[in-house]
Design a protein around this motif. Structure first.
Motif, PDB file in Angstrom:
ATOM      1  N   TYR A  11      33.619  37.399  41.892  1.00  0.00           N
ATOM      2  CA  TYR A  11      33.519  38.748  41.331  1.00  0.00           C
ATOM      3  C   TYR A  11      32.680  38.791  40.058  1.00  0.00           C
ATOM      4  CZ  TYR A  11      37.190  39.655  44.692  1.00  0.00           C
ATOM      5  OH  TYR A  11      37.897  39.773  45.863  1.00  0.00           O
ATOM      6  N   LEU A  12      31.833  37.773  39.880  1.00  0.00           N
ATOM      7  CA  LEU A  12      31.033  37.704  38.657  1.00  0.00           C
ATOM      8  C   LEU A  12      30.165  38.951  38.423  1.00  0.00           C
ATOM      9  CD1 LEU A  12      29.932  33.943  38.501  1.00  0.00           C
ATOM     10  CD2 LEU A  12      31.707  35.119  37.183  1.00  0.00           C
ATOM     11  N   PRO A  13      29.502  39.515  39.466  1.00  0.00           N
ATOM     12  CA  PRO A  13      28.703  40.737  39.210  1.00  0.00           C
ATOM     13  C   PRO A  13      29.557  41.894  38.699  1.00  0.00           C
ATOM     14  CG  PRO A  13      28.102  39.762  41.319  1.00  0.00           C
ATOM     15  CD  PRO A  13      29.342  39.049  40.856  1.00  0.00           C
ATOM     16  N   ILE A  14      30.779  42.026  39.237  1.00  0.00           N
ATOM     17  CA  ILE A  14      31.662  43.109  38.785  1.00  0.00           C
ATOM     18  C   ILE A  14      32.222  42.797  37.406  1.00  0.00           C
ATOM     19  CG2 ILE A  14      33.779  44.396  39.304  1.00  0.00           C
ATOM     20  CD1 ILE A  14      33.315  43.860  42.241  1.00  0.00           C
ATOM     21  N   ILE A  15      32.559  41.534  37.166  1.00  0.00           N
ATOM     22  CA  ILE A  15      33.091  41.129  35.868  1.00  0.00           C
ATOM     23  C   ILE A  15      32.079  41.388  34.762  1.00  0.00           C
ATOM     24  CG2 ILE A  15      33.863  39.143  34.499  1.00  0.00           C
ATOM     25  CD1 ILE A  15      34.999  37.968  37.114  1.00  0.00           C
ATOM     26  N   SER A  16      30.795  41.206  35.071  1.00  0.00           N
ATOM     27  CA  SER A  16      29.750  41.441  34.064  1.00  0.00           C
ATOM     28  C   SER A  16      29.712  42.900  33.619  1.00  0.00           C
ATOM     29  CB  SER A  16      28.380  41.036  34.624  1.00  0.00           C
ATOM     30  OG  SER A  16      28.006  41.891  35.705  1.00  0.00           O
ATOM     31  N   ILE A  17      30.245  43.789  34.440  1.00  0.00           N
ATOM     32  CA  ILE A  17      30.264  45.222  34.104  1.00  0.00           C
ATOM     33  C   ILE A  17      31.628  45.634  33.552  1.00  0.00           C
ATOM     34  CG2 ILE A  17      30.035  47.570  35.020  1.00  0.00           C
ATOM     35  CD1 ILE A  17      28.204  46.388  37.185  1.00  0.00           C
ATOM     36  N   GLY A  28      41.195  41.557  46.147  1.00  0.00           N
ATOM     37  CA  GLY A  28      41.266  40.140  45.810  1.00  0.00           C
ATOM     38  C   GLY A  28      40.741  39.803  44.434  1.00  0.00           C
ATOM     39  N   ALA A  29      40.348  40.807  43.657  1.00  0.00           N
ATOM     40  CA  ALA A  29      39.689  40.570  42.372  1.00  0.00           C
ATOM     41  C   ALA A  29      40.630  39.969  41.333  1.00  0.00           C
ATOM     42  CB  ALA A  29      39.108  41.884  41.841  1.00  0.00           C
ATOM     43  N   HIS A  30      40.091  39.049  40.543  1.00  0.00           N
ATOM     44  CA  HIS A  30      40.732  38.543  39.329  1.00  0.00           C
ATOM     45  C   HIS A  30      39.661  38.463  38.240  1.00  0.00           C
ATOM     46  CE1 HIS A  30      43.902  37.177  42.154  1.00  0.00           C
ATOM     47  NE2 HIS A  30      44.690  37.389  41.113  1.00  0.00           N
ATOM     48  N   GLY A  72      34.370  43.522  32.830  1.00  0.00           N
ATOM     49  CA  GLY A  72      35.026  42.580  31.935  1.00  0.00           C
ATOM     50  C   GLY A  72      36.488  42.381  32.283  1.00  0.00           C
ATOM     51  N   ASN A  73      37.358  42.470  31.276  1.00  0.00           N
ATOM     52  CA  ASN A  73      38.784  42.241  31.482  1.00  0.00           C
ATOM     53  C   ASN A  73      39.476  43.346  32.275  1.00  0.00           C
ATOM     54  OD1 ASN A  73      38.794  39.788  30.106  1.00  0.00           O
ATOM     55  ND2 ASN A  73      39.215  40.747  28.128  1.00  0.00           N
ATOM     56  N   MET A  74      38.761  44.435  32.552  1.00  0.00           N
ATOM     57  CA  MET A  74      39.323  45.510  33.362  1.00  0.00           C
ATOM     58  C   MET A  74      39.062  45.311  34.846  1.00  0.00           C
ATOM     59  SD  MET A  74      40.919  47.470  31.332  1.00  0.00           S
ATOM     60  CE  MET A  74      41.216  48.869  32.412  1.00  0.00           C
ATOM     61  N   LEU A 111      41.066  47.613  37.623  1.00  0.00           N
ATOM     62  CA  LEU A 111      40.291  48.695  38.227  1.00  0.00           C
ATOM     63  C   LEU A 111      39.915  48.401  39.682  1.00  0.00           C
ATOM     64  CD1 LEU A 111      37.963  49.809  35.274  1.00  0.00           C
ATOM     65  CD2 LEU A 111      40.090  50.844  36.085  1.00  0.00           C
ATOM     66  N   CYS A 112      39.625  47.151  39.994  1.00  0.00           N
ATOM     67  CA  CYS A 112      39.297  46.815  41.386  1.00  0.00           C
ATOM     68  C   CYS A 112      40.516  46.985  42.293  1.00  0.00           C
ATOM     69  CB  CYS A 112      38.766  45.386  41.477  1.00  0.00           C
ATOM     70  SG  CYS A 112      37.065  45.190  40.909  1.00  0.00           S
ATOM     71  N   ASN A 113      41.662  46.535  41.832  1.00  0.00           N
ATOM     72  CA  ASN A 113      42.882  46.716  42.623  1.00  0.00           C
ATOM     73  C   ASN A 113      43.241  48.188  42.766  1.00  0.00           C
ATOM     74  OD1 ASN A 113      44.570  44.032  43.321  1.00  0.00           O
ATOM     75  ND2 ASN A 113      43.347  43.679  41.487  1.00  0.00           N
ATOM     76  N   PHE A 114      43.014  48.941  41.711  1.00  0.00           N
ATOM     77  CA  PHE A 114      43.223  50.392  41.744  1.00  0.00           C
ATOM     78  C   PHE A 114      42.332  51.044  42.800  1.00  0.00           C
ATOM     79  CE2 PHE A 114      41.032  54.172  39.842  1.00  0.00           C
ATOM     80  CZ  PHE A 114      42.012  55.125  40.105  1.00  0.00           C
ATOM     81  N   ALA A 115      41.051  50.711  42.788  1.00  0.00           N
ATOM     82  CA  ALA A 115      40.110  51.313  43.739  1.00  0.00           C
ATOM     83  C   ALA A 115      40.367  50.855  45.166  1.00  0.00           C
ATOM     84  CB  ALA A 115      38.678  50.974  43.330  1.00  0.00           C
ATOM     85  N   SER A 116      40.891  49.663  45.332  1.00  0.00           N
ATOM     86  CA  SER A 116      41.110  49.131  46.686  1.00  0.00           C
ATOM     87  C   SER A 116      42.030  50.027  47.503  1.00  0.00           C
ATOM     88  CB  SER A 116      41.687  47.719  46.615  1.00  0.00           C
ATOM     89  OG  SER A 116      43.026  47.728  46.135  1.00  0.00           O
TER      90      SER A 116
END
Length: 392
Positions: free
Chosen positions: A254-260, A246-248, A262-264, A268-273
């Motif tokens: 997804y702010l904690p993940i976005i902080s690491i 569900g990441a965008h 960024g625009n990826m 990358l989240c959809n890839f890992a899902s």
């Protein structure tokens, strides 16, 4: 590790394909669900804004679905290829793979061409291939050559960008399986895992191809080393996968993940899902039972057909019916929802016809090619081997 045949595998493929259809419908009618071009004003589009900011985007995450496809392909192709330790079968599968993918892809481009002609779309929306501009020859060239060996893109049917990755990924799986049975070089899968990111970093291959290859190899490793897991662990992995799907890049959830990342974050989240979702379902008995129903199995059976033909249908019939509904109801949301329903029903109805008339015929054609070419290939390889041995 050899697993029994899972009907759930078909269901995964079927539901993932439905995610792709919903993804493209949302991009057409409710683009702020994705918000790739910037966030919407919550006061103007409260529902779209709420979904975008939440983790609920998994149910229309076409990107996640594509990586699920790639992991599943790696798993299934490995499962079939290493069965009975038959290296000749792997050679046959390698020979058959291109025609197996090409015939339906070609048919989808031809279908798209005629759909463009039937609905008389504005010239700005028609594909441009230079000398092949908006022509039947252009559609054939796109489906046979361009999407597999050159650009990897099709202006006739945009979803075919995955075909080049599917073909290359399949060949890598066959090579890994042949190595496992015949050559037995150690740590070869690990070599792909290590070198693929490096090839992307040094811009030798593009990121989509790199992530696709990685997904195929992970599917291979799942098949070789995967083990059944209990319900608690399986559901944990599954919900992690849904969350990642569900990441965008600008979603508040997804702010904690976005902080690491960024625009990826989105990519990358959809890839890992895909890894979490596929493993959780394939290697758990409860999930296998849950997803072995007739609806999921049917959706899986026609999933490749749905994937190939849904865009021409959405771009023509979907837009056409939207205009009719909007003129009648004069309400955007009502027209968009009704048009989406018509598009989905039409897509699955047409996909059953496409499956029988094209996809199954493609399987027969690829089998014919494999049965015809494989013996010749084996004889040539044996002849070359004997001559090399004689010289030594």
């Amino acid at each position: 590790m050899e697993q029994p045949k899972h009907l759930a595998v078909e269901s995964i493929r079927g539901f993932a394909c439905f995610m792709v259809v919903l993804s493209h419908l949302s991009l057409i009618f409710f683009p702020y669900l994705h918000s790739f071009g910037g966030k919407t004003d919550p006061a103007i589009n409260p529902f779209q804004s709420f979904i975008h900011e939440s983790p609920l985007g998994f149910f229309y995450s076409g990107t996640s679905a594509v990586f699920i496809f790639f992991v599943l392909s790696g798993y299934i192709l490995t499962k079939v290829a290493i069965k009975n330790n038959n290296s000749k079968k792997i050679i046959s599968m390698t020979i058959k793979r291109y025609p197996r993918l090409m015939v339906p892809a070609l048919a989808s481009c031809i279908l798209a061409y005629f759909a463009f002609q039937l609905f008389e779309l504005p010239s700005a929306l028609l594909p441009d291939y230079g000398d092949f501009s908006s022509s039947l020859i252009g559609a054939i060239y796109s489906g046979v050559i361009d999407v597999f060996f050159l650009s990897g893109q099709s202006l006739y049917n945009p979803v075919l960008w995955t075909m080049k990755i599917e073909l290359i990924g399949s060949f890598i799986i066959f090579f890994l399986c042949f190595n496992k049975i015949k050559i037995k070089l150690p740590y070869l899968p690990a070599l792909f895992i290590i070198t693929t990111p490096l090839l992307v970093i040094f811009k030798i291959i593009n990121p989509d191809l790199g992530l696709g290859i990685f997904s195929f190899v992970i599917g291979y490793l799942f098949c070789i080393h995967g083990r059944m897991i209990n319900k608690k662990l399986s559901f944990t992995l599954f919900f992690i996968g849904l969350y990642l799907a569900g990441a965008h890049n600008e979603s508040l959830s997804y702010l904690p993940i976005i902080s690491i990342l960024g625009n990826m974050t989105y990519k990358l989240c959809n890839f890992a899902s895909g890894f979490f979702i596929v493993y959780a379902i394939i290697f758990n008995k409860e999930f296998n039972t849950l997803l072995s129903g007739n609806l999921g199995v049917f959706m899986g059976k026609v999933s490749f057909s749905v994937y190939l033909i849904h865009m021409p249908i959405l771009a023509t019939l979907g837009v056409f019916t939207f205009n009719i509904f909007f003129d009648y109801f004069n309400q955007y949301a009502v027209a968009a929802i009704l048009s989406s329903i018509v598009s989905i029903l039409s897509t699955y109805t047409a996909s059953l016809l496409f499956y029988k008339a094209v996809d199954l015929q493609g399987v027969k054609f690829s089998n014919f090619i494999g049965n015809s070419v494989t013996p010749i290939t084996l004889k040539l390889s044996k002849l070359i081997k004997n001559r090399i041995t004689a010289k030594i």
